[in-house]
Design a protein around this motif. Sequence first.
Motif, PDB file in Angstrom:
ATOM      1  N   ALA A 176      11.131  -6.593  -2.334  1.00  0.00           N
ATOM      2  CA  ALA A 176      10.067  -6.430  -3.109  1.00  0.00           C
ATOM      3  C   ALA A 176       8.913  -7.429  -2.594  1.00  0.00           C
ATOM      4  CB  ALA A 176      10.256  -7.100  -4.569  1.00  0.00           C
ATOM      5  N   GLY A 177       8.965  -8.389  -2.230  1.00  0.00           N
ATOM      6  CA  GLY A 177       8.072  -9.217  -1.542  1.00  0.00           C
ATOM      7  C   GLY A 177       7.258  -8.452  -0.189  1.00  0.00           C
ATOM      8  N   TYR A 178       8.373  -7.808   0.670  1.00  0.00           N
ATOM      9  CA  TYR A 178       7.986  -7.323   1.624  1.00  0.00           C
ATOM     10  C   TYR A 178       7.017  -6.033   1.440  1.00  0.00           C
ATOM     11  CZ  TYR A 178       7.928  -4.570   6.083  1.00  0.00           C
ATOM     12  OH  TYR A 178       7.405  -3.913   7.160  1.00  0.00           O
ATOM     13  N   VAL A 179       7.517  -5.219   0.261  1.00  0.00           N
ATOM     14  CA  VAL A 179       6.668  -3.992   0.015  1.00  0.00           C
ATOM     15  C   VAL A 179       5.253  -4.391  -0.734  1.00  0.00           C
ATOM     16  CG1 VAL A 179       6.787  -2.105  -1.634  1.00  0.00           C
ATOM     17  CG2 VAL A 179       8.548  -2.528  -0.497  1.00  0.00           C
ATOM     18  N   ALA A 180       5.307  -5.498  -1.357  1.00  0.00           N
ATOM     19  CA  ALA A 180       4.012  -5.819  -2.010  1.00  0.00           C
ATOM     20  C   ALA A 180       3.183  -6.272  -0.967  1.00  0.00           C
ATOM     21  CB  ALA A 180       4.277  -7.111  -2.980  1.00  0.00           C
ATOM     22  N   SER A 181       3.744  -6.817   0.107  1.00  0.00           N
ATOM     23  CA  SER A 181       2.779  -7.604   1.263  1.00  0.00           C
ATOM     24  C   SER A 181       2.287  -6.428   2.181  1.00  0.00           C
ATOM     25  CB  SER A 181       3.383  -8.693   1.863  1.00  0.00           C
ATOM     26  OG  SER A 181       4.473  -8.423   2.486  1.00  0.00           O
ATOM     27  N   HIS A 182       2.731  -5.226   2.234  1.00  0.00           N
ATOM     28  CA  HIS A 182       2.659  -4.340   3.079  1.00  0.00           C
ATOM     29  C   HIS A 182       2.286  -2.908   2.558  1.00  0.00           C
ATOM     30  CE1 HIS A 182       4.988  -7.432   5.404  1.00  0.00           C
ATOM     31  NE2 HIS A 182       4.294  -6.736   6.409  1.00  0.00           N
ATOM     32  N   PRO A 183       1.122  -2.609   1.902  1.00  0.00           N
ATOM     33  CA  PRO A 183       0.758  -1.469   1.218  1.00  0.00           C
ATOM     34  C   PRO A 183       0.483  -0.517   2.267  1.00  0.00           C
ATOM     35  CG  PRO A 183      -1.071  -3.112   0.947  1.00  0.00           C
ATOM     36  CD  PRO A 183       0.063  -3.881   1.793  1.00  0.00           C
TER      37      PRO A 183
END
Lengths: 77, 283
Positions: free
Chosen positions: A23-30
């Motif tokens: 979730a953190g990766y997805v949130a930081s790589h839009p």
Amino acid sequence: MTRAVLLRLAATAATVVTLLASAGYVASHPKDDRAPLQPPVVKPSPTARPAPTGGRIQIQPGVRATELPAITGTHVS
Amino acid sequence: MKVAASLRFEALGAECELWALAPAEPLDATAEWIHGLHRRLTRFDPESELSRFNARPGEWLEVSSELETLLREALTAYEASGGLVHVGILPALVEAGYDRTFRELATSPAGDVPQSPHACLDEVSRPPRGLEPLPALLQVRPGRARLERGAAVDLGGLAKGWIADRAVERMGSNSLANCGGDLRALGGGPSGEGWPVAFGGRTLLLDDHGAATSGTAKRRWGEGKHHLIDPRTGAPAVTDLSEASVLARTALDAEVLAKTAILLGSALAPSALGGRALGWALA
């Protein structure tokens, strides 16, 4: 605690950690619409012809055509 | 440029042509051999070997080596075509109205002729929608063959292709036989570079090739009625192709592939032919 309980707790913890990290990766790589595609797309030349992948007539390279008049031919009977 | 001997004649319900350089036998002899096979394999003569075979389903019958070979080739063609080339279509063909020679059909509509040559099919029930698999209808053993009750076979195009292949074997290594459009060419022909043969709107040099064309436009009668029965439906095929010409190693292979292509239609035919045919032309 029994070994089984410990294993279950460890598996649960691994799952939660993986979920939070994802979730953190997805949130930081839009998605960035301005980012170029890799490799770059080649625009087709207006004179390019599609590769013959089927079409209405195909003759294998080993078969030769000729300007000689045909003596006979295949046909529906 | 050498001059080839040639002969044109009517047999197998169509025009046949023989061409040869230094033929191993007179072309008249090859033509007579073809006439003899026609007499034995025609479904329009109740006394032909094929008609007598069709007339006794359910029994193991002795068959000639040629008929045995053709029946085995029919089973092979059925497997190779995924079931689309099915010689057991005769009851469906008769049901559709092709119960006499096409010449007779053109001059008198189906049902007007008092005696159909297919009296052997009088007891055959109306063909079901979709044919049974050919191996379930036809069994072949050395020297013998058997049809299931209700079944009957028409060797049609398969016979033309097979006969063209055998005819060039008889005539020699530099010859061409065209049996109603199913043809086989061997050798360099008059120029030494191959026999010039019309195919798909162009002329090709064929030196060890077979060619055949399957189509729905010529043998037609009535609305939607033609001679190419789709074994999946038991009715004249519905296809967006009016004609498919195929080049292959033998005339028989070309015939099987051409018929397969017509039944598949333009969308699927190229993928079915790719890797198996040496060329094709679809219209």
